[in-house]
Write a protein that holds these residues in place. Structure first.
Motif, short mmCIF file in Angstrom:
data_model
loop_
_atom_site.label_atom_id
_atom_site.label_comp_id
_atom_site.label_asym_id
_atom_site.label_seq_id
_atom_site.Cartn_x
_atom_site.Cartn_y
_atom_site.Cartn_z
N ARG A 124 32.89 46.33 48.84
CA ARG A 124 31.88 44.68 49.01
C ARG A 124 33.64 44.25 48.72
N TYR A 125 34.67 44.57 47.74
CA TYR A 125 35.67 44.07 46.96
C TYR A 125 37.46 44.88 47.63
N ALA A 126 36.99 44.70 49.01
CA ALA A 126 37.84 45.31 49.34
C ALA A 126 39.36 44.55 49.26
N ASP A 127 38.92 43.06 49.36
CA ASP A 127 39.86 42.64 49.90
C ASP A 127 40.99 41.74 48.19
N LEU A 128 40.38 42.45 46.81
CA LEU A 128 41.42 43.59 46.08
C LEU A 128 41.84 44.12 46.11
N PHE A 129 41.82 44.71 47.10
CA PHE A 129 42.50 45.99 46.59
C PHE A 129 43.54 46.32 48.05
N SER A 130 45.11 46.72 47.17
CA SER A 130 46.27 46.80 48.39
C SER A 130 46.07 47.93 49.24
N GLU A 131 46.57 47.78 50.33
CA GLU A 131 46.36 49.18 51.55
C GLU A 131 46.52 50.27 50.60
N GLU A 132 48.11 50.21 50.12
CA GLU A 132 48.18 51.61 49.21
C GLU A 132 46.88 52.28 47.46
N GLU A 133 46.11 51.26 47.55
CA GLU A 133 44.82 51.88 46.16
C GLU A 133 43.62 52.44 47.02
N GLN A 134 43.84 51.25 48.45
CA GLN A 134 42.69 51.94 49.54
C GLN A 134 43.07 53.25 50.04
N ARG A 135 44.26 53.80 49.99
CA ARG A 135 44.44 54.60 51.03
C ARG A 135 44.62 56.05 49.27
N ARG A 136 44.91 55.82 48.90
CA ARG A 136 44.59 56.56 47.77
C ARG A 136 43.63 57.32 47.35
N VAL A 177 24.74 28.22 34.82
CA VAL A 177 25.45 28.70 35.07
C VAL A 177 27.25 28.35 35.55
N ARG A 178 26.63 28.13 36.37
CA ARG A 178 27.95 27.00 37.33
C ARG A 178 28.67 25.90 36.54
N GLU A 179 27.76 24.90 35.63
CA GLU A 179 27.99 24.11 35.33
C GLU A 179 28.48 23.74 34.00
N TYR A 180 28.11 24.98 33.08
CA TYR A 180 28.30 25.49 31.84
C TYR A 180 29.75 25.99 32.24
N GLY A 181 29.34 27.07 32.93
CA GLY A 181 31.62 27.08 33.74
C GLY A 181 31.44 29.37 33.22
N LEU A 182 32.47 29.70 33.91
CA LEU A 182 32.85 30.98 33.27
C LEU A 182 34.08 31.13 33.15
N ARG A 183 34.13 31.96 32.66
CA ARG A 183 35.91 31.71 31.75
C ARG A 183 36.85 32.92 33.22
N SER A 184 36.74 33.68 33.87
CA SER A 184 37.21 34.11 34.97
C SER A 184 36.53 32.87 36.23
N LYS A 185 37.59 32.73 36.88
CA LYS A 185 37.06 31.80 38.28
C LYS A 185 37.40 33.25 39.34
N ALA A 186 37.55 33.23 39.21
CA ALA A 186 37.36 34.75 40.84
C ALA A 186 36.02 34.85 40.38
N ARG A 187 35.22 35.65 39.36
CA ARG A 187 34.04 35.88 39.09
C ARG A 187 33.56 34.31 39.42
N GLU A 188 33.72 33.56 38.61
CA GLU A 188 32.81 32.41 39.42
C GLU A 188 32.73 31.86 41.06
N ALA A 189 33.84 31.81 41.56
CA ALA A 189 34.05 31.65 42.96
C ALA A 189 32.78 32.90 43.22
N SER A 190 33.21 33.71 43.20
CA SER A 190 31.86 35.30 43.41
C SER A 190 30.42 35.39 43.46
N LEU A 191 30.34 34.09 41.84
CA LEU A 191 28.94 34.38 41.81
C LEU A 191 28.01 33.75 42.75
#
Length: 418
Positions: free
Chosen positions: A370-382, A104-118
């Motif tokens: 599991r994706y806490a690093d993606l969300f801002s503090e404001e969104e997590q607080r909401r 899968v990594r050799e053929y590649g993913l369109r989303s680099k973020a998803r590829e990094a977390s695969l």
């Protein structure tokens, strides 16, 4: 010192006992099993072949010789077995591939973020929309790959040649296939249905999938809205929550704003599906007068759509949403960033229970953690504030219900004394 390269116990290479799983068998030349089934376009088709004392029938998973000596073998499922009319003794086959994470990594993913977390789990392979012709000489030995159905972990894999599949790869995207009818890519959906019809007998797999299918059927019988979250981890002592309508605060706790969805696009596809299905959204509906009317809705299904802009991202999903006025297909850019109003809640007639909303809220927060690093503090607080308000509303409702019961009990005692 150099030993004989053909000697597996030489100093140049480890012996068989040191090489991990035994991928290769010894034996004779391949030959066809039984009589020909049909003949077309210069090919004579058979039901399978035998090699080294092992029968390989259509639908069998096999190891194939790797492209490099230090690489693990390829894994594929036999799709057709045949000979060419000009070489009737030569055994050929068409096989569809199972990809490893490295493929899968050799053929590649369109989303680099998803590829990094695969990250594939131990024993996990990816269904691939990729088939090739090979000669039977390339077959090393049988393997077994089972497709998972429904939520939950795979069964324990006690055999090193057993694998499981929960995701598929096609054209730069990884797709969850544990709910095959929710898969929007036709080639993957049709292929997975075919593979499910010829599952190998992996210990524990049939029982696991049967239990998952029964849970799914139970949720389906409960209906669109009540299917949400009802099932696996119900608290039998919470009968009121299972019967009562979800409160405004509880539905707000499982609502996704357009801004939050933009962030969720960077999640793993299987997590994105879990987040979207049975979440609440606020849908904008354009009236003939030109005015914009908003309605609360619940996401029933996620479908594939032509790519479109969603903030700074590109989305390719459309949501099949049920509102109080019916069902409609909407893109995520038609959703609001504001919570639905109490009036819109009153118009929402879909039967979502209090227990269902709480269960969905717990699952949402679990995935979001599991994706806490993606969300801002404001969104997590909401999200935290919405969950807290839902819990407080549930506590108030429980106290009110208890007070009603006590009042009814007092009235009953008073009536007996007359």
């Amino acid at each position: 010192g150099g030993g004989d390269a053909d000697d597996p116990g030489s100093e140049d290479g480890p012996g068989p006992e040191d090489s991990g799983p035994d991928y290769e068998l010894d034996g004779s030349e391949p030959r066809f099993l039984g009589a020909p089934i049909t003949e077309r376009k210069g090919k004579i088709f058979y039901g399978g072949f035998e090699k080294e004392g092992v029968e390989y029938k259509v639908g069998t998973d096999v190891y194939l010789e790797p492209g490099a000596s230090d690489a693990p073998p390829f894994i594929a499922r036999l799709h057709e077995v045949y000979a060419y009319s000009f070489a009737k003794e030569e055994v050929y086959f068409t096989a569809r591939w199972w990809y490893r994470e490295a493929d899968v990594r050799e053929y590649g993913l369109r989303s680099k973020a998803r590829e990094a977390s695969l990250q594939a789990e131990d024993g996990e392979l990816f269904y691939a929309v990729h088939d090739d012709e090979n000669h039977a000489d390339t077959v090393l030995r049988p393997a077994r790959v089972g497709v998972l159905r429904g939520e939950g972990p795979p069964p324990p894999l006690g055999d090193p040649h057993d694998y499981f599949c929960a995701r598929a790869y096609e054209e730069g995207a990884v797709v969850d296939v544990t709910d095959v009818y929710a898969v929007q890519r036709p080639r993957i959906r049709q292929g997975i249905l075919r593979e499910l019809s010829r599952q190998p007998a992996i210990p524990g797999l049939a029982e696991r999938n049967a239990a998952a299918a029964e849970r799914g059927a139970k949720r389906q019988r409960l209906g669109d809205g009540s299917a949400l979250g009802r099932g696996d981890d119900e608290d039998d002592d919470d009968a009121r929550a299972r019967k009562s309508k979800a409160s405004y605060e509880e539905l707000c706790s499982i609502m996704l704003t357009r801004k939050a969805l933009e962030v969720w696009l960077d999640a793993e596809p299987r997590d994105l599906q879990s987040v979207l299905r049975y979440s609440m959204v606020r849908v904008a509906q354009r009236l003939q007068s030109g005015r914009c009317h908003y309605a609360a809705g619940i996401v029933l299904e996620v479908r594939q759509a032509q790519p479109y802009r969603l903030g700074s991202k590109v989305a390719s999903h459309a949501l099949w949403v049920r509102t109080g006025q019916g069902r409609k297909l909407v893109r995520m850019d038609a959703l609001s960033n504001e919570a639905f109003t109490r009036a819109e809640y009153d118009e929402f007639k879909v039967p979502v229970t209090s227990h269902a909303a709480r269960d969905k809220s717990r699952k949402l927060r679990g995935i979001a953690a599991r994706y806490a690093d993606l969300f801002s503090e404001e969104e997590q607080r909401r999200m935290d504030d919405a969950a807290q308000r839902a819990e407080e509303a549930a506590a108030r409702e429980k106290e009110a219900e208890q007070a009603r019961r006590e009042e009814e009990a007092r009235r009953g005692e008073g009536g007996e004394g007359l």
